[in-house]
Design a protein around this motif. Structure first.
Motif, short mmCIF file in Angstrom:
data_model
loop_
_atom_site.label_atom_id
_atom_site.label_comp_id
_atom_site.label_asym_id
_atom_site.label_seq_id
_atom_site.Cartn_x
_atom_site.Cartn_y
_atom_site.Cartn_z
N UNK A 55 49.01 4.33 2.19
CA UNK A 55 48.70 3.19 1.33
C UNK A 55 47.18 3.08 1.18
N UNK A 56 46.73 2.89 -0.06
CA UNK A 56 45.30 2.64 -0.29
C UNK A 56 45.12 1.18 -0.67
N UNK A 57 44.12 0.56 -0.07
CA UNK A 57 43.81 -0.85 -0.35
C UNK A 57 42.43 -0.89 -1.00
N UNK A 58 42.33 -1.56 -2.15
CA UNK A 58 40.99 -1.73 -2.73
C UNK A 58 40.35 -2.92 -2.00
N UNK A 59 39.67 -2.64 -0.93
CA UNK A 59 39.10 -3.67 -0.05
C UNK A 59 39.15 -3.11 1.36
N UNK A 60 39.21 -4.03 2.34
CA UNK A 60 39.16 -3.59 3.73
C UNK A 60 40.56 -3.26 4.27
N UNK A 61 40.89 -1.98 4.30
CA UNK A 61 42.22 -1.53 4.73
C UNK A 61 42.49 -1.85 6.19
N UNK A 62 41.45 -1.84 7.01
CA UNK A 62 41.69 -2.08 8.44
C UNK A 62 41.96 -3.57 8.70
N UNK A 63 41.22 -4.44 7.96
CA UNK A 63 41.46 -5.89 8.12
C UNK A 63 42.87 -6.21 7.60
N UNK A 64 43.27 -5.54 6.54
CA UNK A 64 44.60 -5.73 5.96
C UNK A 64 45.67 -5.33 6.98
N UNK A 65 45.45 -4.21 7.65
CA UNK A 65 46.40 -3.74 8.67
C UNK A 65 46.49 -4.74 9.83
N UNK A 66 45.33 -5.29 10.21
CA UNK A 66 45.29 -6.26 11.32
C UNK A 66 46.12 -7.50 10.96
N UNK A 67 45.97 -7.95 9.69
CA UNK A 67 46.70 -9.14 9.26
C UNK A 67 48.22 -8.88 9.26
N UNK A 68 48.59 -7.66 8.81
CA UNK A 68 50.03 -7.32 8.79
C UNK A 68 50.60 -7.38 10.20
N UNK A 69 49.83 -6.87 11.14
CA UNK A 69 50.32 -6.87 12.52
C UNK A 69 50.44 -8.29 13.06
N UNK A 70 49.45 -9.15 12.69
CA UNK A 70 49.51 -10.53 13.18
C UNK A 70 50.74 -11.24 12.62
N UNK A 71 51.04 -10.98 11.36
CA UNK A 71 52.17 -11.67 10.72
C UNK A 71 53.52 -11.09 11.13
#
Ligand code: CTP
Length: 412
Positions: A55-71
């Motif tokens: 998956x490519x994220x236009x923005x911060x992919x690592x912060x996005x991954x962190x949020x997914x894990x939190x949720x």
């Protein structure tokens, strides 16, 4: 605009499809564009199974991954130098997430320097057009195909094509990848791409052992190893790496070996396949030594080389003689030697291997101690001598083995 949402739904498991929808929803919530990219998009369009989610994220992919894990739980591993993260969901699905990035190469065959950017630039750094397609996951555009580099047209033309003329210079592993995709999909390598690969072939010498080994292993673990070897030969890769071409005789050796080889470690698997190249040449061992990185590979090379030497002058060895020469040789070295077409001693070696595998020792070190032998090198000498005599059918019982060693001792 065609939507590939129905295709995604049909091809993926319901839980994975739902997960992709969630990724798109979370993208919207964070005001980020999120895309499915690379091999999985290619394979979806081809109807080939693939559940490797990139998956490519236009923005911060690592912060996005962190949020997914939190949720949603699961586990995230970060790879900071590449700006990538791997999220293993609570149900065990692996998802690789990256921030859209551009790469620049400071030197041929080196690893790239990475900077954040947008989807188009991220796709533009990739290897072949068929790997540059993306499918958007945000809800309002869910399933929309993004194909900046005409990957779909190349899928239809059944061709592997690079995006720019420096692609193989930036990364010579792509020469192996081009061959791997071409043989896997039965595609041609487009003419200009082929020429660029030919021109860059010397650069494979600059690859680190690890990167080279990885590509060779991937080639050898696909179903069509022989066509890949032929294509690499036409690109002069074998001449560059080993110093010899891949001949028709080598091809027959490889075919035999691929059919007969036992299950091998990855290291030995690719190395033994390459070892057919230049096999009958004087300089075979020294040429392959350059690619023997591990102890196992070096041992294989030495053992096969010894076998070639033993039989050079058409010697007829008995099972016992053979055993005293190669009792410590790995089975794969013996079988590789026997897999050469028209190898006069193939039947002898194969039957020796069988006999050796069925050999049940008649005596142990303990028995020798009881017979009054002093522990030391004599022990292995005596036990070997018993094994050789068993293979020659000179002894068959424990009693005969005892008499054999006593007799040997008396003879000194
Ligand atoms: N890639 C690249 N250059 C490389 C290796 C990879 O540009 N030397 C890009 C390709 O665009 C590829 C993506 O990175 O689609 C992911 O790489 P990988 O997982 O190796 O490729 P797949 O296409 O998924 O290959 P496979 O089907 O063999 O798993």
């Amino acid at each position: 605009m065609t939507t590939y949402a129905p295709l995604l739904k049909k091809a993926l498991s319901p839980s994975l499809f739902a997960l992709l929808q969630i990724l798109g929803q979370r993208g919207d919530a964070q005001k980020l564009n999120v895309f499915l990219v690379g091999g999985i998009v290619r394979d979806l369009l081809l109807g080939r199974p693939n559940e490797d989610i990139d998956v490519v994220v236009e923005g911060d992919g690592t912060a996005f991954a962190k949020e997914l894990q939190m949720l949603f739980g699961g586990k995230v591993t970060f790879h900071p130098s590449f700006g990538t993260a791997t999220w293993i969901t609570a149900k065990g699905q692996k998802i690789d997430l990256v921030s859209a990035r551009t790469e620049s190469y400071k030197a041929p065959a080196a690893l790239p320097t990475v900077e954040k950017s947008n989807l188009r630039a991220d796709l533009a750094r990739r290897d072949f057009t068929i790997n540059t397609m993306a499918i958007q996951l945000n809800p309002s555009s869910f399933g929309q195909l993004i194909d900046y580099f005409h990957g779909k047209a190349d899928l239809e033309k059944k061709q592997i094509r690079v995006l720019h003329h420096l692609s193989f210079i930036d990364d010579p592993t792509r020469i192996f990848r081009a061959v791997r995709f071409a043989t896997r999909l039965m595609y041609k390598i487009e003419a200009a791409t082929w020429k660029l690969a030919q021109e860059a072939c010397e650069l494979v010498k600059l690859l680190s052992n690890e990167r080279l080994a990885n590509e060779l292993q991937l080639i050898c673990s696909e179903p069509h190893v022989v066509p890949s070897f032929q294509m690499l030969d036409a690109l002069k890769i074998w001449k560059t790496l080993i110093g010899f071409p891949f001949t028709v005789n080598n091809e027959a050796h490889l075919k035999n070996w691929l059919e007969k080889r036992p299950i091998l470690s990855k290291d030995l698997d690719w190395f033994s396949c390459l070892a057919v190249i230049g096999y009958t040449e004087e300089a075979w061992e020294s040429s392959l030594q350059k690619l023997a990185f591990t102890h196992q590979q070096k041992r294989f090379l030495t053992e096969v080389s010894r076998l070639k030497d033993y039989f050079k002058h058409e010697r007829n060895l008995s099972y016992g003689e053979l055993h005293s020469l190669c009792r410590l040789f790995k089975e794969e070295s013996l079988q590789f030697f026997a897999a050469k077409p028209f190898e006069q001693h193939a039947a002898l070696i194969e039957s020796y291997v069988k006999k050796r595998n069925n050999l049940v020792p008649l005596l142990t070190g303990e028995d020798l101690k009881l017979l009054g032998f002093e522990p030391g090198p004599i022990f292995s000498e005596m036990l070997l001598s018993v094994e050789c005599a068993m293979l020659e059918k000179m002894i068959q019982t424990k009693e005969e083995a005892i008499n054999w060693v006593i007799h040997k001792k008396q003879k000194g």
